[in-house]
Scaffold this motif. Structure first.
Motif, PDB file in Angstrom:
ATOM      1  N   LEU A 188       0.839  -1.198   0.000  1.00  0.00           N
ATOM      2  CA  LEU A 188       0.000   0.000   0.000  1.00  0.00           C
ATOM      3  C   LEU A 188       0.875   1.249   0.000  1.00  0.00           C
ATOM      4  O   LEU A 188       1.372   1.688   1.034  1.00  0.00           O
ATOM      5  N   PRO A 189       1.048   1.850  -1.197  1.00  0.00           N
ATOM      6  CA  PRO A 189       1.913   3.017  -1.294  1.00  0.00           C
ATOM      7  C   PRO A 189       1.204   4.277  -0.829  1.00  0.00           C
ATOM      8  O   PRO A 189      -0.012   4.395  -0.932  1.00  0.00           O
ATOM      9  N   GLY A 190       1.978   5.225  -0.316  1.00  0.00           N
ATOM     10  CA  GLY A 190       1.467   6.549  -0.016  1.00  0.00           C
ATOM     11  C   GLY A 190       1.530   7.425  -1.252  1.00  0.00           C
ATOM     12  O   GLY A 190       1.908   6.971  -2.334  1.00  0.00           O
ATOM     13  N   THR A 191       1.165   8.698  -1.092  1.00  0.00           N
ATOM     14  CA  THR A 191       1.056   9.585  -2.250  1.00  0.00           C
ATOM     15  C   THR A 191       2.402   9.827  -2.951  1.00  0.00           C
ATOM     16  O   THR A 191       2.438  10.192  -4.121  1.00  0.00           O
ATOM     17  N   ASP A 192       3.516   9.599  -2.246  1.00  0.00           N
ATOM     18  CA  ASP A 192       4.830   9.800  -2.877  1.00  0.00           C
ATOM     19  C   ASP A 192       5.407   8.501  -3.441  1.00  0.00           C
ATOM     20  O   ASP A 192       6.549   8.468  -3.900  1.00  0.00           O
ATOM     21  N   GLY A 193       4.623   7.397  -3.343  1.00  0.00           N
ATOM     22  CA  GLY A 193       5.085   6.130  -3.906  1.00  0.00           C
ATOM     23  C   GLY A 193       5.814   5.251  -2.895  1.00  0.00           C
ATOM     24  O   GLY A 193       5.960   4.056  -3.118  1.00  0.00           O
ATOM     25  N   ARG A 194       6.273   5.857  -1.787  1.00  0.00           N
ATOM     26  CA  ARG A 194       6.882   5.025  -0.746  1.00  0.00           C
ATOM     27  C   ARG A 194       5.774   4.399   0.088  1.00  0.00           C
ATOM     28  O   ARG A 194       4.613   4.785  -0.012  1.00  0.00           O
ATOM     29  N   MET A 220      -0.753  12.360  -6.589  1.00  0.00           N
ATOM     30  CA  MET A 220       0.027  11.143  -6.361  1.00  0.00           C
ATOM     31  C   MET A 220       0.992  10.876  -7.517  1.00  0.00           C
ATOM     32  O   MET A 220       0.678  11.165  -8.677  1.00  0.00           O
ATOM     33  N   VAL A 221       2.177  10.345  -7.206  1.00  0.00           N
ATOM     34  CA  VAL A 221       3.154  10.038  -8.253  1.00  0.00           C
ATOM     35  C   VAL A 221       2.677   8.836  -9.069  1.00  0.00           C
ATOM     36  O   VAL A 221       1.903   8.006  -8.594  1.00  0.00           O
ATOM     37  N   THR A 222       3.127   8.757 -10.325  1.00  0.00           N
ATOM     38  CA  THR A 222       2.708   7.688 -11.242  1.00  0.00           C
ATOM     39  C   THR A 222       3.941   7.014 -11.835  1.00  0.00           C
ATOM     40  O   THR A 222       5.075   7.347 -11.458  1.00  0.00           O
ATOM     41  N   CYS A 238       3.487   1.463 -11.103  1.00  0.00           N
ATOM     42  CA  CYS A 238       2.864   2.725 -10.719  1.00  0.00           C
ATOM     43  C   CYS A 238       2.152   2.591  -9.376  1.00  0.00           C
ATOM     44  O   CYS A 238       1.374   1.663  -9.168  1.00  0.00           O
ATOM     45  N   PRO A 239       2.428   3.487  -8.438  1.00  0.00           N
ATOM     46  CA  PRO A 239       1.756   3.437  -7.132  1.00  0.00           C
ATOM     47  C   PRO A 239       0.229   3.512  -7.239  1.00  0.00           C
ATOM     48  O   PRO A 239      -0.472   2.883  -6.452  1.00  0.00           O
ATOM     49  N   VAL A 240      -0.271   4.266  -8.226  1.00  0.00           N
ATOM     50  CA  VAL A 240      -1.724   4.325  -8.417  1.00  0.00           C
ATOM     51  C   VAL A 240      -2.237   2.939  -8.839  1.00  0.00           C
ATOM     52  O   VAL A 240      -3.301   2.488  -8.383  1.00  0.00           O
TER      53      VAL A 240
END
Ligand code: TRP
Ligand code: SF4
Length: 326
Positions: A188-194, A220-222, A238-240
């Motif tokens: 489960l990534p956060g909005t920055d991908g980490r 959010m980063v892609t 992609c984190p999304v």
């Protein structure tokens, strides 16, 4: 039996990594569940500033109830409200070899990572003894936790075994060895991908209003390969895409894979679908949270702590008798 540290308002990572699974176990009707807020554990690292502790305990309680923990079916309580959580660690501490405690992986890791805090304390070294006591006080069979807590439950088993070797009650063992119920934890990534984590400031809170959730998704980063709209991307990078995997239907997933790889859809559209799926999970939680009042939540914790005390004292009677303590 399981617990959570009072970190303040909970986020989606806390929900997917623990809380959602607890609700599922409770709802299965197969278990007599105990869930608690580990405020004494918070002191093992945050002893120097306790000003936010009471507030954080209450926020976590709100999120527990909003997410679906039900005081009619589960015992929901605060660690420091149950005095037996201070008594058993003292006895277990007497039989805890230093080597066992120093060998717990999180001991060195956290000392190395949290360099802004002095963790060379008796209390921090004793963290696993405190956690073992939490579990053994309820003579728990199962402990639903993530992989990061597995070593602690393993140590709990070893301490129970050691206790049972030293002390018996009518020739019988007093402390059963608990098993881990491993929580399946999708990425489960956060909005920055980490990884989503309060310390990274990349969280989506269970209590975030819908526009806030949608805004966070938009920023959010892609997949970094999709620089321009016409560049194809890959949801697996992609984190999304990772959020879709946890929250979206198979039909939406298919549209995401197809549209992203062919550059038929743009990231804005794709993020909108992810936000739709998230909001579907979060809206009922936020609505339930809004119905709750402070004094109502405090009364639930008080009653839960009373019930937990009764159960814990039952174990302590056996522990004291086995140890032949007056
Ligand atoms: N150590 C756990 C964590 O940081 C919280 C915890 C404390 C716990 N006592 C427990 C979990 C007993 C399960 C059982 O997440
Ligand atoms: Fe990520 Fe969706 Fe954009 Fe593909 S279309 S890169 S999955 S946000």
């Amino acid at each position: 039996m399981s617990g959570m540290r009072p970190t303040g308002k909970l986020h989606l990572g806390n929900y997917i990594g623990a809380l959602a699974n607890w609700v599922k176990l409770q709802d299965s009707g197969q278990y007599d569940c105990y869930f608690f807020i580990a405020d004494v554990h918070a002191l093992t690292t945050d002893y120097a500033d306790t000003s936010k502790l009471a507030e954080n305990v209450l926020e976590v309680a709100f999120d527990f109830l909003a997410a679906g923990l039900d005081p009619k079916r589960s015992t929901i309580f605060v660690q420091s409200h149950v005095n037996q959580h201070f008594e058993l660690p003292m006895y277990l501490g007497m039989i805890s070899p230093l080597g066992w405690l120093e060998r717990v992986p999180s001991y060195k890791e956290m000392q190395e990572n949290l360099t802004n805090k002095d963790l060379t304390t008796y209390g921090f070294l004793g963290y696993p003894v405190l956690m073992a006591s939490d579990i053994l006080l309820y003579q728990a069979q199962y402990v639903p936790v993530g992989q990061d807590q597995q070593a602690h439950v393993e140590l709990t088993r070893e301490l129970a075994r050691r206790f049972n070797n030293f002390y018996k009650l009518n020739r019988r063992d007093v402390l059963p060895e608990p098993d881990v119920l491993l929580t399946p934890s999708p990425k489960l990534p956060g909005t920055d991908g980490r990884k989503m984590s309060k310390s990274y400031g990349n969280t989506i809170l269970l209590s975030d209003p819908e526009p806030e959730v949608r805004h966070k998704l938009k920023t959010m980063v892609t997949d970094p390969a999709r620089v321009r709209r016409k560049d194809p991307g890959d949801p697996d990078k992609c984190p999304v895409g990772d959020l879709h995997k946890v929250f979206s239907s198979p039909e939406t997933m298919a549209k995401v894979y197809e549209g992203c790889r062919s550059a038929d859809i743009g990231c804005i559209e794709c993020k909108g679908w992810a936000a739709d799926a998230l909001v579907q999970v979060l809206n009922p939680i936020r609505e339930r949270r809004a119905q709750l009042k402070d004094d109502e939540v405090e009364a639930i914790l008080k009653d839960g702590s009373r019930r937990a005390t009764v159960r814990a004292e039952q174990t302590m009677k056996e522990v004291r008798a086995a140890m032949q303590m007056p």
